[in-house]
Write a protein that holds these residues in place. Sequence first.
Motif, PDB file in Angstrom:
ATOM      1  N   VAL A  30      -2.044   9.703   5.123  1.00  0.00           N
ATOM      2  CA  VAL A  30      -2.263   9.433   6.548  1.00  0.00           C
ATOM      3  C   VAL A  30      -1.792   8.032   6.929  1.00  0.00           C
ATOM      4  O   VAL A  30      -2.149   7.042   6.276  1.00  0.00           O
ATOM      5  CB  VAL A  30      -3.758   9.595   6.912  1.00  0.00           C
ATOM      6  N   GLY A  31      -0.994   7.940   7.978  1.00  0.00           N
ATOM      7  CA  GLY A  31      -0.582   6.659   8.536  1.00  0.00           C
ATOM      8  C   GLY A  31      -1.442   6.331   9.744  1.00  0.00           C
ATOM      9  O   GLY A  31      -1.572   7.157  10.654  1.00  0.00           O
ATOM     10  N   LEU A  32      -2.064   5.161   9.747  1.00  0.00           N
ATOM     11  CA  LEU A  32      -2.905   4.722  10.863  1.00  0.00           C
ATOM     12  C   LEU A  32      -2.066   3.808  11.750  1.00  0.00           C
ATOM     13  O   LEU A  32      -1.603   2.753  11.310  1.00  0.00           O
ATOM     14  CB  LEU A  32      -4.134   3.974  10.327  1.00  0.00           C
ATOM     15  N   ILE A  33      -1.823   4.230  13.000  1.00  0.00           N
ATOM     16  CA  ILE A  33      -0.944   3.460  13.885  1.00  0.00           C
ATOM     17  C   ILE A  33      -1.685   3.083  15.170  1.00  0.00           C
ATOM     18  O   ILE A  33      -2.746   3.620  15.483  1.00  0.00           O
ATOM     19  CB  ILE A  33       0.348   4.241  14.230  1.00  0.00           C
ATOM     20  N   GLY A  34      -1.104   2.149  15.911  1.00  0.00           N
ATOM     21  CA  GLY A  34      -1.684   1.690  17.177  1.00  0.00           C
ATOM     22  C   GLY A  34      -1.107   0.340  17.525  1.00  0.00           C
ATOM     23  O   GLY A  34      -0.570  -0.360  16.664  1.00  0.00           O
ATOM     24  N   GLN A  35      -1.215  -0.050  18.794  1.00  0.00           N
ATOM     25  CA  GLN A  35      -0.708  -1.339  19.235  1.00  0.00           C
ATOM     26  C   GLN A  35      -1.520  -2.466  18.594  1.00  0.00           C
ATOM     27  O   GLN A  35      -2.639  -2.255  18.127  1.00  0.00           O
ATOM     28  CB  GLN A  35      -0.798  -1.443  20.761  1.00  0.00           C
ATOM     29  N   ASN A  36      -0.946  -3.688  18.578  1.00  0.00           N
ATOM     30  CA  ASN A  36      -1.694  -4.849  18.089  1.00  0.00           C
ATOM     31  C   ASN A  36      -2.997  -4.978  18.861  1.00  0.00           C
ATOM     32  O   ASN A  36      -3.011  -4.905  20.089  1.00  0.00           O
ATOM     33  CB  ASN A  36      -0.879  -6.132  18.274  1.00  0.00           C
ATOM     34  N   ALA A 177      -9.474   7.575  -6.013  1.00  0.00           N
ATOM     35  CA  ALA A 177      -9.464   8.873  -5.331  1.00  0.00           C
ATOM     36  C   ALA A 177      -8.894   8.741  -3.926  1.00  0.00           C
ATOM     37  O   ALA A 177      -8.158   9.604  -3.456  1.00  0.00           O
ATOM     38  CB  ALA A 177     -10.884   9.435  -5.277  1.00  0.00           C
ATOM     39  N   VAL A 178      -9.248   7.640  -3.242  1.00  0.00           N
ATOM     40  CA  VAL A 178      -8.718   7.367  -1.905  1.00  0.00           C
ATOM     41  C   VAL A 178      -8.121   5.959  -1.926  1.00  0.00           C
ATOM     42  O   VAL A 178      -8.804   4.995  -2.282  1.00  0.00           O
ATOM     43  CB  VAL A 178      -9.810   7.444  -0.819  1.00  0.00           C
ATOM     44  N   LEU A 179      -6.866   5.876  -1.537  1.00  0.00           N
ATOM     45  CA  LEU A 179      -6.150   4.606  -1.529  1.00  0.00           C
ATOM     46  C   LEU A 179      -6.056   4.118  -0.088  1.00  0.00           C
ATOM     47  O   LEU A 179      -5.634   4.865   0.787  1.00  0.00           O
ATOM     48  CB  LEU A 179      -4.755   4.856  -2.106  1.00  0.00           C
ATOM     49  N   VAL A 180      -6.485   2.885   0.166  1.00  0.00           N
ATOM     50  CA  VAL A 180      -6.418   2.318   1.511  1.00  0.00           C
ATOM     51  C   VAL A 180      -5.513   1.091   1.465  1.00  0.00           C
ATOM     52  O   VAL A 180      -5.823   0.104   0.791  1.00  0.00           O
ATOM     53  CB  VAL A 180      -7.824   1.934   2.027  1.00  0.00           C
ATOM     54  N   LEU A 181      -4.382   1.175   2.160  1.00  0.00           N
ATOM     55  CA  LEU A 181      -3.367   0.117   2.091  1.00  0.00           C
ATOM     56  C   LEU A 181      -3.143  -0.500   3.467  1.00  0.00           C
ATOM     57  O   LEU A 181      -2.759   0.196   4.407  1.00  0.00           O
ATOM     58  CB  LEU A 181      -2.041   0.691   1.570  1.00  0.00           C
ATOM     59  N   ASP A 182      -3.374  -1.800   3.588  1.00  0.00           N
ATOM     60  CA  ASP A 182      -3.169  -2.518   4.842  1.00  0.00           C
ATOM     61  C   ASP A 182      -1.919  -3.384   4.698  1.00  0.00           C
ATOM     62  O   ASP A 182      -1.917  -4.366   3.962  1.00  0.00           O
ATOM     63  CB  ASP A 182      -4.400  -3.387   5.144  1.00  0.00           C
ATOM     64  N   GLU A 183      -0.839  -2.989   5.369  1.00  0.00           N
ATOM     65  CA  GLU A 183       0.450  -3.686   5.349  1.00  0.00           C
ATOM     66  C   GLU A 183       0.956  -3.935   3.913  1.00  0.00           C
ATOM     67  O   GLU A 183       1.181  -5.080   3.506  1.00  0.00           O
ATOM     68  CB  GLU A 183       0.358  -5.025   6.104  1.00  0.00           C
ATOM     69  N   THR A 197       7.954   3.420  -1.630  1.00  0.00           N
ATOM     70  CA  THR A 197       8.090   4.653  -0.837  1.00  0.00           C
ATOM     71  C   THR A 197       8.134   5.871  -1.752  1.00  0.00           C
ATOM     72  O   THR A 197       7.404   6.846  -1.545  1.00  0.00           O
ATOM     73  CB  THR A 197       9.378   4.596   0.017  1.00  0.00           C
ATOM     74  N   SER A 198       8.958   5.798  -2.774  1.00  0.00           N
ATOM     75  CA  SER A 198       9.089   6.908  -3.720  1.00  0.00           C
ATOM     76  C   SER A 198       7.772   7.152  -4.460  1.00  0.00           C
ATOM     77  O   SER A 198       7.355   8.296  -4.655  1.00  0.00           O
ATOM     78  CB  SER A 198      10.213   6.591  -4.720  1.00  0.00           C
ATOM     79  N   PHE A 199       7.098   6.059  -4.842  1.00  0.00           N
ATOM     80  CA  PHE A 199       5.820   6.170  -5.565  1.00  0.00           C
ATOM     81  C   PHE A 199       4.778   6.877  -4.701  1.00  0.00           C
ATOM     82  O   PHE A 199       4.067   7.790  -5.163  1.00  0.00           O
ATOM     83  CB  PHE A 199       5.322   4.775  -5.960  1.00  0.00           C
ATOM     84  N   LEU A 200       4.677   6.472  -3.433  1.00  0.00           N
ATOM     85  CA  LEU A 200       3.656   7.047  -2.544  1.00  0.00           C
ATOM     86  C   LEU A 200       4.000   8.471  -2.113  1.00  0.00           C
ATOM     87  O   LEU A 200       3.101   9.277  -1.870  1.00  0.00           O
ATOM     88  CB  LEU A 200       3.462   6.149  -1.315  1.00  0.00           C
ATOM     89  N   GLN A 201       5.294   8.781  -2.027  1.00  0.00           N
ATOM     90  CA  GLN A 201       5.690  10.157  -1.692  1.00  0.00           C
ATOM     91  C   GLN A 201       5.186  11.135  -2.749  1.00  0.00           C
ATOM     92  O   GLN A 201       4.793  12.263  -2.430  1.00  0.00           O
ATOM     93  CB  GLN A 201       7.217  10.249  -1.587  1.00  0.00           C
ATOM     94  N   SER A 202       5.199  10.715  -4.009  1.00  0.00           N
ATOM     95  CA  SER A 202       4.782  11.603  -5.101  1.00  0.00           C
ATOM     96  C   SER A 202       3.342  11.335  -5.546  1.00  0.00           C
ATOM     97  O   SER A 202       2.875  11.904  -6.533  1.00  0.00           O
ATOM     98  CB  SER A 202       5.730  11.442  -6.297  1.00  0.00           C
ATOM     99  N   PHE A 203       2.623  10.464  -4.795  1.00  0.00           N
ATOM    100  CA  PHE A 203       1.233  10.144  -5.149  1.00  0.00           C
ATOM    101  C   PHE A 203       0.370  11.394  -4.960  1.00  0.00           C
ATOM    102  O   PHE A 203       0.318  11.965  -3.875  1.00  0.00           O
ATOM    103  CB  PHE A 203       0.727   9.017  -4.242  1.00  0.00           C
ATOM    104  N   PRO A 204      -0.318  11.851  -6.034  1.00  0.00           N
ATOM    105  CA  PRO A 204      -1.063  13.112  -5.931  1.00  0.00           C
ATOM    106  C   PRO A 204      -2.377  13.004  -5.163  1.00  0.00           C
ATOM    107  O   PRO A 204      -2.928  13.999  -4.710  1.00  0.00           O
ATOM    108  CB  PRO A 204      -1.337  13.466  -7.406  1.00  0.00           C
ATOM    109  N   GLY A 205      -2.871  11.773  -5.002  1.00  0.00           N
ATOM    110  CA  GLY A 205      -4.158  11.588  -4.336  1.00  0.00           C
ATOM    111  C   GLY A 205      -4.042  11.465  -2.833  1.00  0.00           C
ATOM    112  O   GLY A 205      -3.054  11.862  -2.216  1.00  0.00           O
ATOM    113  N   THR A 206      -5.091  10.914  -2.240  1.00  0.00           N
ATOM    114  CA  THR A 206      -5.208  10.762  -0.794  1.00  0.00           C
ATOM    115  C   THR A 206      -5.030   9.285  -0.440  1.00  0.00           C
ATOM    116  O   THR A 206      -5.530   8.430  -1.158  1.00  0.00           O
ATOM    117  CB  THR A 206      -6.612  11.222  -0.339  1.00  0.00           C
ATOM    118  N   PHE A 207      -4.304   9.010   0.621  1.00  0.00           N
ATOM    119  CA  PHE A 207      -4.248   7.605   1.043  1.00  0.00           C
ATOM    120  C   PHE A 207      -4.188   7.468   2.553  1.00  0.00           C
ATOM    121  O   PHE A 207      -3.782   8.371   3.278  1.00  0.00           O
ATOM    122  CB  PHE A 207      -3.109   6.824   0.364  1.00  0.00           C
ATOM    123  N   LEU A 208      -4.638   6.279   2.989  1.00  0.00           N
ATOM    124  CA  LEU A 208      -4.594   5.874   4.395  1.00  0.00           C
ATOM    125  C   LEU A 208      -3.846   4.550   4.425  1.00  0.00           C
ATOM    126  O   LEU A 208      -4.203   3.610   3.715  1.00  0.00           O
ATOM    127  CB  LEU A 208      -6.016   5.693   4.935  1.00  0.00           C
TER     128      LEU A 208
END
Length: 511
Positions: A30-36, A177-183, A197-208
């Motif tokens: 999941v990508g979390l988006i929004g204005q500054n 189990a859940v990866l949360v990445l801020d920038e 990018t390649s690593f996260l595309q094939s990441f088997p778990g869940t991330f935000l």
Amino acid sequence: MLKLVNISQQFGDKVLYEKLNLQVNTGEHVGLIGQNGAGKSTLIKIITGEILPDEGSVELPKNQSIGYLDQYVRVDEQLTIYEFLKTAFAKELATEAEIGNLYEEYSQTLDDLLLEKAGKLQTQLDQSDFYQMDVLIQEMSVGLGIDVLGLDTFLKNLSGGQRSKVILAKLLLEKPAVLVLDEPTNHLDDKHVQWLTSFLQSFPGTFLVVSHDQHFVNEITTHIADIEFGMLTKYTGNLDKALKQKEADQENYMKRYENQKKQIEKTESYIRKNKAGTRSKMAKSREKQLAKVDRLTPPTNQIQPDFDFPYKEIVATFAVTTQGLTIGYEKPLLKPIDLTIRYGEKVVLKGFNGIGKSTLLKTLLGRLPALAGEFYYPANTKIDYFEQELAWESPLQTPLQYLGDIFPNASHKELRRQLSRCGLRDQLAQEPLKLLSGGEQSKVKLAQLTLQTSNFLILDEPTNHIDQKTKESLQKSLGNYPGTVLVVSHEEEFYEPFIDRVIDIEKQSKQ
């Protein structure tokens, strides 16, 4: 894997969310988006438990771990990079130590139960990545460009950007189990962003993930969570699909809003005309019906930043030249650099992170002494500099106070106007700097550049925290700027439209 239920959050008069909901399912990226300033980083802090929401709850499955990329986390600076990365396998290392203790105890007691327990623990180790630990650490180090720093380098000797990469590497090695990445791409160059990018595309778990690098988000996501006006909408698909769906939804909403507005105006007109006449009963009935209508919220136009960097004319052929310039701290980072930038050129400085791009900029600005060699500017050169680190001497100052100290002759009204033009509304201009989002803090720094004349702009990763609208405005402003521009950026989509030349710092130093 993650559920946000009726989250409401307010800071002073600023309402971030009202009854915000989100469900992230197993395996979703999941990508979390929004204005500054929409509250993305605050939502991350709520999810990770760093702050408690005013209302609502965060639900996680029992015994599931959240791995959070905290670039400012405290680390033991006496550890080497390898020792720190090895702590990602702390659980397995503890199991190995326990097995050793069990065998030692067995040699004294000959208790078969100890052997049985040791055997079960050994099976757990065999099924884990423990015996591939060194290989995985090496692969991760190469992928994120940490290997060039030397795995025996102590953490205390790393720059902020280098340390952030090492913290990211440890988090990815932990496989929560859940990866949360801020920038996560802030301190990575093109090559290492591609690897991540390649690593996260094939990441088997869940991330935000929160990132203002639209290409990166588009490549790695299966879903998009968009925060706008305190509400969150979740879309299926990557960023391109989500934005198309959002545009279609907005068009549909506008049609519904306009139709409802016309109907309300028509009804109000009928009520006004007939309230006192023979149809007063009908008019009162319609008035009651109108009172029950769930009115759609009028569409709100977000501030579109508008940057104007004041230019002071100068007559020159070259903007800067270097001869045998050697940069570094105690030891040279690169071979001597011979560099020439023509006046009015717009140049991007490239090279892998840690090679010395920021060090070169700071040397050219006179903030760091050159180890050897020289550099020259023509007379009447006026440089404006955007520094990527969001560090403030007085973080409790407001943007108005900060700019007021730098420009004491500027009126309060002028400073407010300039901040507003750069995308900071009146309310934000009076918030402490440390309470602003990363993007809002960047806008304060950009506002500072718009208040002083220059003929040479030097920008170090100016897009790290800013949203797409701000990015597009900055892109346009730099393209229109008559002077020289030297920019360090890992976002090709940002700089490609306006630059004249790319300088690879590594190749430059070998010539």
